[in-house]
Design an enzyme around this catalytic site. Structure first.
Site, short mmCIF file in Angstrom:
data_model
loop_
_atom_site.label_atom_id
_atom_site.label_comp_id
_atom_site.label_asym_id
_atom_site.label_seq_id
_atom_site.Cartn_x
_atom_site.Cartn_y
_atom_site.Cartn_z
N CYS A 472 58.28 -22.55 98.09
CA CYS A 472 59.46 -23.40 98.25
C CYS A 472 60.63 -22.98 97.38
O CYS A 472 61.69 -22.62 97.87
CB CYS A 472 59.10 -24.86 98.01
N GLU A 474 60.13 -20.98 94.28
CA GLU A 474 59.62 -20.16 93.19
C GLU A 474 59.88 -18.69 93.45
O GLU A 474 59.33 -18.12 94.38
CB GLU A 474 58.13 -20.41 93.03
#
Ligand code: SF4
Ligand code: SF4
Lengths: 825, 307
Positions: A472, A474
Site C-alpha cells: 500500500c 511501503e
C-alpha cells in the site's frame, strides 16, 4: 436546500466492449476458493519427504504449476490466471492450515476475529446467494467452495496441520521465546494484529526488466553453467541446492506456458468467429515465445510480464506483491514496436487491471478483514531515471487513462512525485483523482531516496532507478529486496490504555505490566514509552522466529530468481541473497490518538487541574457516562492536524522515540529493523478493542486513520493546517507514511481546481513528507450509498493505502470514511 | 489623538477558512469580518451581519438538557414550550467567560465572532504562504462587509502586503468613498457584488439604495482589477430586465469579468439559531435559469462563469 449532491466531475468508460464485458463479468462473479494448486502441491509434498528444503519447495511448486488448468475467459488477450475462476483465491494450507480447520470446525479462528468486520455486499453477496441454492458452501465468510472440494480440502488441511509454516513457527517460538506469553496475551487484548503466518510475504517487486530482456531459457542456461562449475564457498558461499531448485522452478514455469499455448490452439480450432480465432492463435504464439525468450513486440512484452508476475504470485501467500514501475519496464517494447498505438496501450492496461483485480486472497478471517480483500498490488508511475531525469512516458499516461476508464480497485495506482514531472502527466493524474476512485496516491520520491540512502548506503542513482512501492504505502527497491517482511502491527492506542490503567487492560482485565502510578505528566509519557518499548521488542523478536520457520518450510525460490543478487550469490532470499535486506519493517498505528491524549492529559489534569488522574481513569472506565463536562474539556484540548505547536510537539517526540527504538533491533537476516507506520484497516479493529481515550474518543470508535491523518472531526482549520502539521514529521526516518485528505468535488472543479490540487501536493512535498491521497466524494452521496447499496455496486473509495468497493466494506469502515473530515469550501 | 499602531488595531472576525478556492485565484485564505450595513433578504450568513460577537444556539444539536438555563447568571435563558431553551437577547449581559457555552455538553452553543488584532490575522494568514506561492493564491477579506471596519481592514491588508501576500477584498461596495480611496491601493483584486440595477428594488431587497455602490465600483474599476459577482436569487435578481441592466452597467464601467453565484438555502436554519425570523425562503435557481443568466452577461461581451 436541495438534497442532491455534487457529482464527481470525471466519469470514465471502458475503452472497448471487450473490456466492458470483462469488467461486467468480474462484477457479477462470486468469490471462489480454488484448491487445484494446493491439491497438486500437497500431492507432491507427500512424495518428496527427505528432500533438501529448497529443492523440495521448488519441486512441489513446479509440480503444482505443471498441472494447473489453462483458462481463457471470453475476449481476453492476455493469457494466464491464478485460479480457474473469475474471482478466485488459493487457500495456502502450506502456510497456515489451522485457521481453515477451525473454520471447518466452526471454531473461532483466533483471538482477533471478534475485532474484525467483513463487508457484506457485491461478490460476497453473490457467493452467499449461490450457496443457498446448490452444491456449494460459503467458506471463510465470503467465499464459495463446492461440497466435494471442501471435503477434499479438509484432508489437505489435516495433512498440513503439523507441517505448515504457522505450526512450525509456533513450535519454535512457543518453546524457546521468553516473551511468548506476552505475545499471546497481546493478541487476546488487541495489542497486536493477528498472527500473519497466513500471509507473511509480499511488499516485493521482482526484477521484471531482467525477466523480459533475458527470457527463462537464458536463465536456465546460466544456471546449468553455474551448477556444472560449482565450487564450494563455505557456509556463506553459494548453495548448490538453491541453483538446482531455481532450475526446477523455471522448467515448471515453462511447462505451464506451453500448456497455455496448446490450450489456445485447441480453442482456436473450435472457434467459430474468425476474429477471435486469430486472437487465440496470436496468444498461442506469444505463449511459445515468452517467457522463454525475450518479447518481439509490445503485446508479447505485456504477456511476458504477466507470466512472471503470476508465477511469482502463485508461489507465495503474498500481500503487497506488486508490479512496480511497469511504465518503465514496458516502455522500451512499446517504443520499439511500430504497430503499437496509444489505444492498444490503454486497452491492454485495462485488461491487465481487470486481471489483477480478479486475484483474491483467502487467509485467516482477521487478515481478510484487515486487508478488506485488497492485495495491495502497487503499480507506481513517473519518478526519475538513474540520471535523475523525469521518467514519465506515454505508458505512464496510458495506465492513468486505463484507471480513469475502468475504476477498478486494483492495481493500487501511485505516482512517484518529483517537481520535474511533465505537466500533462500530472494533469492526467488529477483527472484520475477526480473520478473519486482514490487513485493515484502521490509519493514524494526525494524523501524515500534520502531514507534509503541513509539506511542502505546504496548510490543515489541505484535508488532512483529501482525505487518502487511494495504494497500500500511501503517503498522498496524493485528486483533487489528481501520480501518476507513483518506485516503485523502494534496497537499504540492499546499501549496508551495500559499506561492509563496501571498496566492492566481495562477491557479484558488482563494484566500486561506491573502496576505504575504516574504522578506527573512526564510519568505518564514515560510509562507509555516503557510499555511501547517492551511491546515492540517482543513483537520483533517473535517475528524473527517466524522468519526462521519460513526458511525451513516455505522459502521463496522462484521469486528469488528475480531478486538481485540471489542467483549470483547462490543464495535464496531467505538466506540473505538479496542486495537489500533492510526491508523488514516494524509497523504500528494509532499514534495520533496517543499524542492527542497526552496533550489533553497535560492540559486538563496537570495544567488546569480540572480533574485528578484518578478521576480521569474512572471517567474512561465509564466511557465518559456521567463525566460529560470532563469529556468536553478533553475534547477542547489541542488536537493534531491543526498546526498547533503544543500537540504537534508531543506527536513529534513520541514519533522520534518510536523510530529510534524500532530501529534498535535486528531482523532475522541480521540487519536493523526499519521503522515504519502504515494503517491499512487497522484503525477499525484496533479501535474496537480499546475503551475510551483521554482525547475524548469513545470506547470502540476507530482510531485516527493513516499515520498523520487527524482524528475525524478534530481538524478544524482546513486541509492546509493538516498538511502543516504533517509536514513537520521527518518521513526520511521511516519506510512509509500515510495521509488521507477528503475533498468535496466542488473544491477540485475545473482547470483551477486541478491546478490548486497540484499546488497543494507540491507545497506538501517541499518538506520531508512522504504520501498523500485523496478521496473525492460527497458525504451525502456516501450516506445514500449506505442506504441503497444496489445503486452503488461500482462505487470505489479510498480507504487507507488502498481502494475498495463501497458495498464490500464493513459498516464500521464505511462510517469512518464518511466521518473523515470533508474539505469543501 | 495618537493613532494606534496598525498592527495592534483590533477588529471582529467571525471565521477564517483555509484552502478556499472560489474567491480569487489559487489557494486562498478567507477572512470573514463581522458586521454589515446591508440586510439582503437572501443572506446565508446572518451571523455576519451584526457588528459584535453574538450567541448562536444550534437547535439541531441541542438536546434540551437546560444546563444553560441553570448556568446563566442574568436569567436570560428560560425553558421554552418545546423544552428547548429560549434566549432573551436583550437581557443577555454578554458575560466574558460565557457560562452558558461552557455548560453546554453537546456543543449547541457558540459565540460567533472574536476580537482579533491585525497582527494575529496576518500571522494566521501567513501560515499558508507556501501554498499561495505555489498556486498564485493569497488572502481574501470577506464578510459581513469588510469595508465596515476600515481601520482594521487597512491594518490587515498592510500587514499582508508586508509579508508579500497577494490581497483581495470581497465587498458589497457600500461604504463612504474615502474608505475605498484608502483601501484600494492595498488591494490586488476586488470581488465586487452587484445585485440589482434598479435602485428602488435595491432598497427593497437590501435595505440600501445602489447609487453609492455604483459610484464606488466606477472608482475602483479604474484603479484595481475587479471581478463583479452577481447573486442569482429567484424572484429577486433573476429577472431578464435586471440581468440586462446589470450587464449594461458593468460593460459601461469597463469591467470585463462577471461571476454568477446561484443562491442556496443553506443558511436558513441559522436565523432561528440567532433568535431571528427568516426574511426570505430562498429557493435555489434551476440549472436553465442559471445558464440564461450567464448568457445574459456573455451576450454583452462579458466573460462570465457560474459557481
Ligand atoms: S445546555 Fe446546550 S444542549 Fe442543553 S439545553 Fe442548553 S443549548 Fe441545549
Ligand atoms: S452570555 Fe451570559 S448572560 Fe448571556 S446567555 Fe450566556 S450566560 Fe446568560
Amino acid at each position: 436546500m436541495t438534497d442532491s449532491f455534487a457529482p464527481r466531475e470525471v466519469h470514465g468508460k471502458p475503452s472497448s466492449d471487450r473490456v466492458r464485458q470483462l469488467k461486467q463479468a468480474y462484477l457479477e462473479a462470486p468469490l471462489m476458493v480454488d484448491i487445484e494448486y494446493i491439491r497438486r502441491l500437497t500431492e507432491s509434498h507427500r512424495r518428496t519427504d527427505g528432500m533438501e528444503v529448497l529443492e523440495r519447495r521448488a519441486e512441489d511448486h513446479a509440480y503444482a504449476l505443471e498441472g494447473l488448468t489453462p483458462i481463457f475467459h471470453p475476449g481476453e488477450r492476455i493469457a494466464g490466471h491464478k485460479t480457474r475462476f473469475i474471482r478466485g483465491a488459493i487457500p495456502y494450507a502450506n502456510y497456515a492450515a489451522g485457521p481453515f480447520l477451525r473454520e471447518m470446525r466452526r471454531q473461532q479462528q483466533d483471538a482477533q476475529q471478534k475485532y474484525v468486520d467483513l463487508g457484506e455486499g457485491g461478490g460476497v453477496q453473490h457467493a452467499r446467494r449461490e450457496a443457498e441454492g446448490g452444491d456449494s458452501e460459503v467458506f471463510s465468510g465470503k467465499f464459495l467452495i463446492s461440497r466435494d472440494e471442501l471435503a477434499e480440502f479438509r484432508g489437505i488441511c489435516e495433512y498440513w496441520e503439523d507441517k505448515c509454516l504457522m505450526e512450525a513457527g509456533d513450535r519454535l517460538w512457543k518453546t524457546s521465546f521468553p516473551g511468548a506469553g506476552f505475545i499471546e496475551d497481546g493478541w487476546t487484548i488487541g495489542l497486536f494484529t493477528a498472527p500473519h503466518d497466513p500471509c507473511p510475504e509480499g511488499r516485493i517487486v521482482l526484477d521484471f526488466r531482467a525477466a523480459l530482456s533475458r527470457g527463462y531459457l537464458a536463465l536456465i542456461a546460466e544456471l546449468e553453467q553455474r551448477i556444472a562449475t560449482f565450487r564450494p564457498g563455505g557456509p556463506m558461499g553459494p548453495d548448490l541446492h538453491f541453483w538446482r531448485a531455481s532450475l526446477r522452478s523455471l522448467r515448471g514455469a515453462l511447462v505451464l506456458a506451453a500448456r497455455y499455448a496448446a490450450e489456445a490452439r485447441r480453442l482456436a480450432a473450435a472457434e467459430a468467429s474468425p476474429i477471435r480465432r486469430d486472437e487465440l492463435l496470436a496468444m498461442a504464439d506469444a505463449c511459445d515465445q515468452v517467457p522463454a525468450r525475450p518479447p518481439r513486440n509490445f503485446r508479447e512484452a505485456v504477456q511476458s510480464f504477466w507470466f512472471t508476475y503470476l508465477l511469482g504470485h502463485l508461489e507465495g501467500a503474498h500481500l503487497g506483491y506488486s508490479p512496480g514501475r511497469l511504465d518503465q519496464t514496458l516502455f522500451p517494447y512499446f517504443r520499439d514496436d511500430p504497430s503499437a498505438t496509444w489505444e492498444d496501450a490503454v486497452e491492454l492496461a485495462e485488461e491487465l487491471f481487470v486481471k489483477m483485480t480478479r486475484i483474491e486472497y483467502i487467509a485467516s478471517m482477521s487478515w481478510q478483514g484487515l486487508g478488506h480483500g485488497n492485495l495491495y498490488q502497487n503499480l507506481i508511475l513517473g519518478g526519475l531515471n538513474s540520471l535523475g531525469e523525469p521518467a514519465d512516458n506515454l505508458l505512464s499516461k496510458a495506465f492513468l487513462q486505463a484507471q480513469i476508464n475502468l475504476q477498478m480497485t486494483q492495481p493500487t495506482l501511485s505516482i512517484w512525485w518529483h517537481p520535474t514531472l511533465s505537466d500533462g502527466f500530472l494533469r492526467t493524474a488529477v483527472e484520475c483523482v477526480k473520478t473519486g476512485v482514490g487513485y493515484p496516491a502521490f509519493f514524494n520520491l526525494e524523501t524515500y531516496v534520502r531514507h534509503e540512502a541513509a539506511v542502505t548506503g546504496l548510490p543515489i542513482e541505484v535508488i532512483r532507478e529501482n525505487a518502487a512501492m511494495g504494497g500500500c504505502t511501503e517503498p522498496t527497491l524493485e528486483g533487489m529486496s528481501y520480501g518476507v517482511v513483518q506485516a503485523g502491527f502494534v496497537n499504540q492506542g492499546k499501549l496508551l490504555e495500559l499506561a492509563m490503567h496501571d498496566g492492566v487492560d481495562p477491557v479484558t482485565g488482563v494484566r500486561m505490566f506491573p502496576p505504575c502510578h504516574p504522578t506527573t505528566y512526564d510519568d505518564v509519557v514515560g510509562s507509555f514509552q516503557d510499555k511501547m518499548h517492551v511491546a515492540v521488542r517482543n513483537w520483533q523478536q517473535y517475528w524473527n522466529y517466524v522468519m526462521l520457520a519460513h526458511r525451513q518450510t516455505v522459502p521463496l525460490v522462484f521469486c528469488s530468481i528475480f531478486v538481485r543478487d540471489c542467483l549470483g550469490r547462490g543464495r535464496c532470499m531467505d538466506d540473505g541473497g538479496a542486495v537489500n535486506n533492510r526491508t523488514p519493517t516494524t509497523l504500528s498505528s494509532g499514534l495520533v490518538n496517543v499524542a492527542n491524549s497526552m496533550a489533553a492529559i497535560r492540559k486538563v489534569v496537570f495544567e488546569d487541574r480540572a480533574a485528578t488522574f484518578a478521576e480521569l481513569q474512572s471517567a474512561l472506565v465509564a466511557n465518559f457516562e456521567g463525566h460529560e463536562a470532563l469529556r468536553k474539556r478533553l475534547v477542547n484540548a489541542p488536537k493534531w492536524g491543526n498546526d498547533d505547536e503544543t500537540v504537534d510537539r508531543v506527536f513529534l517526540d513520541l514519533f522520534d522515540d518510536y523510530v529510534n527504538w524500532a530501529a534498535d533491533q535486528r531482523n532475522y537476516l541480521g540487519e536493523p529493523y526499519d521503522p515504519s507506520m502504515l494503517a491499512i484497516s487497522t484503525p477499525v479493529p484496533f479501535g474496537k478493542a480499546c475503551g475510551a481515550f483521554p482525547d475524548g474518543r469513545l470506547a470502540g470508535q476507530p482510531l485516527a486513520d493513516g499515520v498523520t491523518s487527524p482524528f475525524p472531526g478534530t481538524d478544524q482549520n482546513g486541509p492546509t493546517a493538516v498538511l502543516r502539521s504533517s509536514i513537520k514529521v521527518d518521513h526520511t526516518r521511516i519506510r512509509g507514511g500515510l495521509l488521507n485528505l477528503k475533498f468535496h468535488p466542488t473544491a477540485l472543479a475545473g482547470e483551477s481546481g486541478a491546478q490548486n490540487l497540484l499546488a497543494l501536493i507540491k507545497t506538501y512535498f517541499e518538506g520531508p513528507s512522504f504520501h498523500v491521497q485523496f478521496n473525492v466524494v460527497d458525504s451525502h452521496m456516501l450516506k445514500d450509498a449506505q442506504a441503497h447499496p444496489d445503486r452503488y455496486r461500482d462505487l470505489v473509495v479510498r480507504v487507507a493505502g488502498f481502494s475498495a468497493y463501497w458495498v464490500e466494506m464493513s459498516r464500521a469502515l464505511q462510517d469512518q470514511v464518511i466521518e473523515r473530515t470533508e474539505h469543501s469550501l | 489623538m495618537i493613532p494606534t499602531a496598525p498592527s495592534k488595531t483590533t477588529g471582529v472576525v467571525f471565521d477564517v477558512q483555509h484552502y478556499a478556492v472560489h474567491d480569487g485565484p489559487g489557494i486562498r485564505t478567507l477572512v470573514f469580518l463581522k458586521g454589515c450595513p446591508l440586510r439582503c433578504a437572501w443572506c446565508c450568513n446572518p451571523e455576519s451581519q451584526g457588528a459584535g460577537p453574538e450567541l448562536r444556539h444550534a437547535r439541531v444539536r441541542c438536546r434540551g438538557c437546560l444546563r444553560c438555563v441553570a448556568a446563566c447568571p442574568a436569567g436570560a435563558v428560560t425553558p421554552g414550550q418545546d423544552r428547548l431553551p429560549v434566549f432573551d437577547r436583550d437581557s443577555c449581559v454578554r458575560c466574558a467567560d460565557r457560562p452558558c457555552v461552557e455548560a453546554c455538553p453537546s456543543d449547541a452553543l457558540s459565540v460567533c465572532g472574536a476580537t482579533m488584532t491585525a497582527d494575529q490575522v496576518v500571522a494566521r494568514v501567513a501560515k499558508d504562504r507556501a501554498f499561495y506561492r505555489n498556486s498564485g493564491g493569497g488572502v481574501t477579506f470577506s464578510g459581513g462587509e469588510p469595508l465596515a471596519q476600515p481601520d482594521f481592514l487597512a491594518a490587515c491588508l498592510e500587514g499582508c502586503r508586508d509579508e508579500g501576500i497577494s490581497t483581495a477584498v470581497s465587498t458589497s461596495g457600500y461604504a463612504p468613498s474615502e474608505v475605498l480611496l484608502r483601501i484600494a491601493p492595498l488591494v490586488n483584486l476586488f470581488l465586487f457584488d452587484l445585485k440589482l440595477a434598479d435602485t428602488q428594488e435595491h432598497l427593497k431587497w437590501t435595505g440600501v439604495p445602489n447609487d453609492t455602490i455604483l459610484a464606488n465600483l466606477g472608482f475602483v474599476a479604474t484603479n484595481v482589477p475587479v471581478i463583479v459577482r452577481v447573486p442569482l436569487v429567484p424572484g429577486c435578481t433573476d429577472t431578464p430586465a435586471n440581468l440586462a441592466g446589470l450587464a449594461d452597467i458593468i460593460a459601461s464601467i469597463g469591467v470585463s469579468q462577471v461571476n454568477v453565484a446561484p443562491a442556496h438555502g443553506m443558511g436558513i436554519s441559522k436565523y432561528a439559531d440567532l433568535g431571528r425570523d427568516v426574511p426570505l425562503d430562498v429557493i435555489p435557481p434551476t440549472r436553465s435559469s442559471l445558464l440564461e443568466a450567464v448568457f445574459a452577461f456573455r451576450s454583452k461581451g462579458l466573460i462570465c462563469d457560474a459557481f
